[in-house]
Each structure stands twice: as structure tokens, then as C-alpha cells.
Design an enzyme around this catalytic site. Structure first.
Site, short mmCIF file in Angstrom:
data_model
loop_
_atom_site.label_atom_id
_atom_site.label_comp_id
_atom_site.label_asym_id
_atom_site.label_seq_id
_atom_site.Cartn_x
_atom_site.Cartn_y
_atom_site.Cartn_z
N ASP A 91 0.88 -1.14 0.00
CA ASP A 91 0.00 0.00 0.00
C ASP A 91 0.94 1.21 0.00
O ASP A 91 2.10 1.10 0.36
CB ASP A 91 -0.91 -0.02 1.24
CG ASP A 91 -2.10 0.92 1.07
OD1 ASP A 91 -3.12 0.71 1.72
OD2 ASP A 91 -2.01 1.85 0.24
C1 GLC Z 1 -4.12 4.41 -0.17
C2 GLC Z 1 -5.02 3.23 -0.02
C3 GLC Z 1 -4.92 2.25 -1.15
C4 GLC Z 1 -4.67 3.02 -2.42
C5 GLC Z 1 -3.29 3.59 -2.32
C6 GLC Z 1 -2.96 4.51 -3.50
O1 GLC Z 1 -3.57 4.80 1.05
O2 GLC Z 1 -4.96 2.51 1.23
O3 GLC Z 1 -6.14 1.49 -1.20
O4 GLC Z 1 -4.77 2.17 -3.55
O5 GLC Z 1 -3.08 4.33 -1.12
O6 GLC Z 1 -3.77 5.64 -3.46
#
Ligand code: GLC
Length: 750
Positions: A263
Site C-alpha cells: 500500500d
Molecule cells: C491508499 C489506499 C490504497 C490506495 C493507495 C494509492 O492509502 O490505502 O487502497 O490504492 O493508497 O492511493
């Protein structure tokens, strides 16, 4: 002259040689694994390491020297997010990235229709392809454990079987566009509070029976090309580099051959990231702008520090090669896939798909006869509620979308009933959708909106209330959980006041979570709608007018009170967890909401989540998992089984006749639950093992059959670390919801 001829000849030879031998990695006739190995053999150490981390906010490096393209990653599960800047979270404000907002995945789950999941994946994949994205960061399949989780709207409910059934077609069809899915957030990310650091403790039985199955289906059946690690910890290690989750389970037990991506900001340690199964690090907390250490992409955990570990021999080259192999395979499946279609954006077909999904997702919770409200009723209709007009595609966090079109519920209701027949009152104010924040609303604003709605109610024949939650912080929004189980902004007292003035009130709320309904006895008709995106207005209006007969079923339980929910039944350690080292959130600790200070949590509800809890603890839900009414009625006949017993290699078929005894065509989702009368380990009272959505005409009877085999009887024996079906007596419970069992068939397993 001779020299010129010699040089010319040399060039000729090299050109012809180069022309003759297309290198294997570029030869599309060769199997992908051969191309991967050939490409890998040509990479330098620096090039291999560069593949393993971001080069911008949403792209990771390719190999320019070899003509291997970079990878472009984009949110999100409900549509393609607007373009983000190269180095920060800001929007690039392009003018060609307005898209279709498809319904939230909770809505997709509420359709209980895998065909619509396939339609969803195909259409959202065409939009991601057209926007030239290689990885779409979704779908999410974290289990709905608490109704306070800010991101439940992005997921597929409380039951692992339903979530698994509904995620597979989405992935399969999405990936046919040459766009990879990124199934998230692996694993145990079941709340937003302290999501960045909370250390989750859970039994193996709950891990394997509740929290992993949908991810396993996504990998084994969906063949997902990427998996996104969750922010939180599990057993002391961050999930983005958690050896048990990634090496032992994902790769070892499930045979995953794709890429594990963090993430954004989910990596915290180079050695763990190197050795515990992570492939690509994105979004770490650097701005990538400046070259000084600690703030450039080469300073990522899997950047220079990793490169030095490999160069020194502390980490074997095979570890890096394994990552590079996975990433090259992803590049050949996506960016270098020359067979993929060209996609399309915001087309009538995509709008029709969004509408079809929305139509079948809306759940009729209660109807004392007020619905459907015929369009020619000629009544004076008052629409109350901010969600009748609020653009709910904005906000909520990374899943927010810039839409090309969107018709609000109010606009659609005015189109259906006639502009002159529909008055509007906002009723309450929620303020702007700001990530993780809630701007306080001045009391005078709330009071005047309340008074305006109440005064207009006296002049109406019918009230349609459209409120619920929204994508503001501390509601259905990433990075914060809800502040409480009741609807915010004084909505409960507003609904009560309206119902006292005019009992002909329909509540058609929009949310991604369950909520309390203290006014339920005063409201004759209740609809649960979802964040349906571009087509939210037409879908809601068509259900309210009866043009569409509602067929949605709840993908999660609605408890009467928060304390009736499994996560909230055993103290703070269960939810929201506790901070071992609490410190104030201040300028020294800006991420306190996200990271907390050594927060830890224990899932004491174990395998009893959702209806499993309500059933086993005999705590009735206000509305049960799988509940959803229709404008017609369905009668279930006597269920029969093809045999009274079966052995491990056998099966039985359970059949039930379902008749539409009403006057309009309708769809019914017939649900099969299995109950194990006696087991060596505790089990829930019953568990969903199959479902079938059937369309039945008035007066028609359909025979709905389910095959029951040993796999449907199994539970996870954590001591033996295997799934077991024990001989004994079982029941097949067939119902219209988990709390509305219409037929039962006993059988034995030998
Ligand atoms: C965010 C989310 C994830 C997302 C990523 C990119 O914090 O937790 O689901 O795809 O970062 O935005």
C-alpha cells in the site's frame, strides 16, 4: 574510400544481424516465461533494483535501455481515479480523465449476481485500459467486521463465501483488458483507525475461515496479477513484508505468481522488504523531488539500501532475481501485452453497466405498502436530505472519482414525477468531503435547514428522505473510522420529526455501512441504497417508481445497536484496539491517527463475525445478512435431497421449488447455508455455502438446485493446519436471508 566501405559494411552487418535476431524478450511468439528469463539475463543490478520501487507517485520503472516500459498504477476499485501529479498527491487537473463512476463494491456484493461482477470487471477494465493504466488498484475484499470501518464501502461484506464469489469474475474480466487487478488490502485491514501500524492478533481458525478465503479465491480462481499488502501489522510484522502472509501462505500455499505491491507508504524495513516476499514498494514517505538522502525514490527501502545489501552479498542475488522475475512477468502481461484491446471511456455501454449493477444492488428493507410510488401518482412529493443532491463520487479517500456525468437522485425523481410535483429541502448540512476531517456545522445552519424541511413536510403528500452517510472524514472515508453507529448531523431527529408530521414517509438512505434506525417503527418504507456513482439517480428513481423491482440482498448485517456487533462485544482490545504507548497527536507525531503509538488489537470474536455472531449468540439483527424484499412475493416449497447421505468422494443435490405468488416479475436470491450438528471444534450455527439469483415471472415456479459436497462441510483445523470434513449429521438450510430459512433438509456425511 576503403575505410568508408569497411564502415558501411560493418554497419550493414550489424543492422542485418540485429534485424535477424529479435531478442527473445521481444519475441511475442515465445512463451512469457522464456521472455522473462531472457529479459532478466540482460539486466544490470541497478536496473533490477529500479524495477522494485516507485519512480513517481503512481509509476514504477521499466528498463529504458532495453525498451521495457514502465508500469502505471492507478486507483481505484470503482473507476479510474483522475491523474495524480508526478511527485505529490495533488491532482494534475487534466481535461481528459473524467470517467464513469461505477457503483461501490458493497453495491456489487449486494446484487449477489456474479454475472454483474463480470460485467463490472469488463467495463472498468476498458476504462483503465483507455487511460493507459497497467494496474488498477482494486478490488478490495477485506471482511466487514465492524460497521464503524470507514472503508467498508469499498469491500464486499461480512461473508467470505459471498466476497469470494463476487470478486473472481471482476478480476477475470478486468485482466482480459491487459490491466492487472491489485486485490487489497492483504490482510486483516478491517478498520481505518491506526491502520498504518495496528498489530492484529487473530486465531488461525478466524484467519483461514474468515479473513483469507476471499483473497485466496482472488488468487487461485481469479488469477490476480498483483496483490496489495495492507498497512497494518499481523503478528508483529507489517503486512507489506510479512513472511507468514506473503512467503508461507500467498506463495507457498496458494502458488501466487504475481507481484506483491505495498500500500502507498506501507514499507518500513529494507531487510524485511527484501526477504519477506515484497516485490514493489510504492508511496513511501519521500517527496521524490530532492536528491538528498531520505527524500528521493532511490532512497526507498527497496532502492539504494537494498541494492547495497545485494552488492555486498548480504542478500543473495536470487532474492532480487525473484522480485525482478515477478515484475517482468507483470510487465509482459500488461504494458508489453500487444494483444490487449484499446478500451473506451465513459461510453453509453459503461453507463448501462453501472445502471444494471445499481438497479440490482438496491435493497428493499421494509415496505408496508407505500412502495412502489407510481410515477403517475400525482402526489405532492417532498424530497428531503443532502444525499439527494450531493456528489458522492468525491471524497472517501483514494477511491474518489472525477465523473463525466452524474444525475442526482433529486434530478431523476423530478424527471420521473414531474418537476412541479417534487419540492426539495436539504434538511441537514454535512460540509465538504475532506479526507479524514469533519468541519463542524454551525448550529444556526442546522436549525434553519431542519425548520425548512419540517415546514415543507406539512405541505406534502409523500416524503422521500434521502440521507445516510457520505464520504466525509469519520464517515465512509479512508483513514478514519466512524465516530458512532447513528446517522450524523441530527438526521435521526429530523426523520422522527418528518414522520410525526407525515407518516407517508419513505427513507431511501445511501451508505456503505449499517447504522441505527431509532425511527424505524414510524417509517413504513425503507430502502438501502449505496454509492452508485454515475447512475445513482436513475437507479434509485426506477426502484422507487417500480420501474425496477428491487432484488438486492444485504451483504452485511444491520444490528439494532453497536454492542450487538461481534467486534464491539468484548472491550477495547477487540475494537478499536489499544495503544501500548499512547502519545498525543501533535506536530511531533503528525501520523497519530494513521499510525498510533504501538497500537495492538485482538479479534476476540474469532470465527463469529456478522450473521455467524448473531446466529450463534442468538442476538437478532435489525436486518439480517442476505435480507432484501421485493415488490412481489416468493413462496418456497418443500426442499428435497437426492440422497440422505454421501461419502468424501460423493455429493448430494438439494432442490427447492420457488414460486412467484405476486403480480410482477422479480429476482430472488435463494441462499444455501450448511449447519454442522456436531463437530470436534466450535463452529458457527450455519455458514453460507451457495446462492443462486433467479428471475421468476408471476405464477411461475423454478426448481433451484444446489450440489453439496465434502468441501461445503469443512472447517479449518488449526492444530492439523488443514481443512477437515468430519462424518456426522448436517442440515441444508435454504432461505431468503440468513434469518429467514424457508426449508431444511437433514443429511449425513459418512
Ligand atoms: C491508499 C489506499 C490504497 C490506495 C493507495 C494509492 O492509502 O490505502 O487502497 O490504492 O493508497 O492511493
Amino acid at each position: 574510400m576503403n575505410k568508408l566501405i569497411t564502415v558501411g559494411a560493418a554497419v550493414l552487418v550489424s543492422v542485418s544481424a540485429a534485424y535477424a535476431e529479435v531478442p527473445a524478450y521481444l519475441d511475442r511468439t515465445k512463451p512469457i516465461e522464456e521472455r522473462v528469463e531472457d529479459a532478466l539475463s540482460r539486466l544490470t543490478l541497478k536496473e533490477k533494483v529500479a524495477l522494485c520501487h516507485a519512480q513517481s507517485k503512481f509509476s514504477s520503472a521499466g528498463v529504458p535501455r532495453l525498451g521495457i516500459p514502465e508500469l502505471w498504477w492507478s486507483d481505484g476499485p470503482h473507476g479510474v481515479r483522475a491523474e495524480i501529479n508526478w511527485n505529490d498527491w495533488g491532482y494534475a487537473n487534466w481535461t481528459n480523465d473524467s470517467v464513469t463512476a461505477f457503483p461501490a463494491l458493497t453495491a456489487l456484493a449486494a446484487t449477489w449476481n456474479p454475472e454483474l461482477s463480470a460485467l463490472y470487471g469488463k467495463n472498468v477494465g476498458e476504462e483503465a485500459r483507455y487511460r493507459e493504466k497497467d494496474v488498477l488498484l482494486g478490488p478490495g475484499v477485506n471482511i466487514y467486521r465492524t460497521p464503524l470501518n470507514g472503508r467498508n464501502f469499498e469491500y464486499m461484506g461480512e461473508d467470505p463465501y459471498l466476497a469470494g464469489e463476487m470478486v473472481v469474475p471482476y478480476i477475470q474480466e478486468l485482466q482480459k483488458n491487459g490491466v492487472a487487478a491489485s486485490v487489497k488490502h492483504f490482510a486483516l485491514n478491517n478498520q481505518e483507525k491506526w491502520r498504518g501500524n495496528i498489530d492484529v492478533e487473530v486465531s488461525d481458525r478466524a484467519l483461514y475461515e474468515i479473513y483469507l478465503p476471499a483473497f485466496k479465491r482472488a488468487v487461485v480462481d481469479g488469477k490476480a496479477w498483483t496483490i496489495m499488502g495492507a498497512y497494518n501489522k499481523y503478528n508483529g510484522q507489517h503486512c507489506c513484508h510479512n513472511s507468514r502472509l506473503l512467503n508461507d501462505i500467498l506463495r507457498g500455499e496458494w502458488g501466487f505468481d504475481g507481484v506483491v505491491v505495498t500500500d502507498w507508504g506501507g514499507a518500513h524495513d529494507t531487510r524485511e522488504a527484501a526477504l519477506n516476499g515484497l516485490d514493489v514498494e510504492m508511496g513511501s514517505f519521500t517527496n521524490g523531488l530532492t536528491a538528498d538522502a531520505g527524500s528521493s525514490y532511490d532512497e526507498y527501502y527497496l532502492g539504494r539500501p537494498f541494492r547495497e545489501l545485494v552488492a555486498s552479498g548480504e542478500v543473495p542475488m536470487e532474492v532480487l532475481d525473484a522480485k525482478a522475475r515477478n515484475i517482468l512477468r507483470l510487465i509482459f502481461r500488461t504494458a508489453m501485452n500487444t494483444d490487449k484491446p484499446f478500451g473506451s471511456l465513459a461510453t453509453p455501454e459503461h453507463y448501462a453497466a453501472a445502471k444494471a449493477i445499481g438497479d440490482e444492488s438496491i435493497v428493499l428493507l421494509k415496505n408496508d405498502g407505500l412502495l412502489p410510488l407510481r410515477a403517475d401518482a400525482g402526489k405532492r412529493i417532498l424530497v428531503v436530505g443532502e444525499n439527494a443532491v450531493k456528489m458522492l463520487n468525491k471524497g472517501g479517500g483514494s477511491s474518489e472519482l472525477k465523473v463525466k456525468d452524474m444525475k442526482s437522485p433529486l434530478e431523476a425523481l423530478r424527471a420521473a414525477f414531474g418537476e412541479a410535483n417534487v419540492t426539495y429541502a436539504q434538511g441537514y448540512e454535512s460540509g465538504p468531503s475532506i479526507y479524514g476531517f469533519q468541519i463542524p456545522i454551525p448550529a444556526n445552519v442546522s436549525d434553519s435547514l431542519f425548520a425548512d424541511a419540517v415546514s415543507k413536510a406539512k405541505e406534502s403528500d409523500i416524503i422521500i428522505y434521502i440521507g445516510g452517510l457520505n464520504k466525509n472524514g469519520f464517515q465512509d472515508c479512508e483513514s478514519s473510522d466512524r465516530a458512532g453507529y447513528n446517522l450524523p448531523f441530527g438526521q435521526d431527529s429530523l426523520i422522527e420529526a418528518l414522520a410525526d408530521i407525515n407518516p407517508n414517509i419513505i427513507v431511501a438512505n445511501i451508505s456503505g455501512n449499517a447504522y441505527a434506525m431509532p425511527w424505524i417503527k414510524k417509517v413504513p418504507a425503507i430502502i438501502q441504497s449505496w454509492y452508485l456513482g454515475t447512475m445513482i439517480g436513475p437507479s434509485m428513481a426506477d426502484v422507487i417508481t417500480g420501474k425496477i423491482n428491487p432484488s438486492g440482498k444485504l451483504p452485511f448485517s444491520f444490528p439494532y445497536r453497536l454492542e450487538d456487533n461481534s467486534a464491539h462485544a468484548s472491550g477495547e482490545l477487540s475494537y478499536p484496539g489499544i495503544e501500548r504507548d499512547p502519545q498525543p497527536a501533535d506536530e511531533k507525531n503528525p501520523f497519530a491517527g494513521h499510525m498510533g503509538n504501538k497500537p495492538e488489537q485482538r479479534y476476540d470474536d474469532d470465527i463469529l463475525v456478522g450473521y455467524r455472531w448473531h446466529d450463534t449468540k442468538k442476538i437478532p439483527a435489525m436486518f439480517a445478512f442476505g435480507h432484501g424484499l421485493s415488490y412481489t412475493d416468493f413462496k418456497y416449497g418443500k426442499a428435497t435431497a437426492s440422497a440422505k447421505e454421501f461419502a468424501s468422494d460423493g455429493s448430494i443435490t438439494v432442490t427447492v421449488p420457488v414460486t412467484n405468488i405476486g403480480t410482477t416479475e422479480g429476482k430472488e436470491t435463494v441462499q444455501l447455508y450448511i449447519s454442522d450438528e456436531k463437530s470436534s471444534l466450535p463452529r458457527p450455527l450455519k455458514e453460507l455455502k451457495a446462492f443462486r439469483k433467479v428471475s421468476i415471472a408471476p405464477g411461475e415456479t423454478k426448481e433451484v438446485s444446489f450440489k453439496v459436497s465434502a468441501d461445503d462441510l469443512k472447517f479449518f483445523d488449526d492444530k492439523a493446519h488443514e481443512w477437515v470434513a468430519e462424518p456426522g449429521k448436517f442440515k441444508a438450510l435454504i432461505g431468503s436471508s440468513s434469518a429467514d430459512i424457508r426449508a431444511t433438509v437433514p443429511f449425513s456425511y459418512k
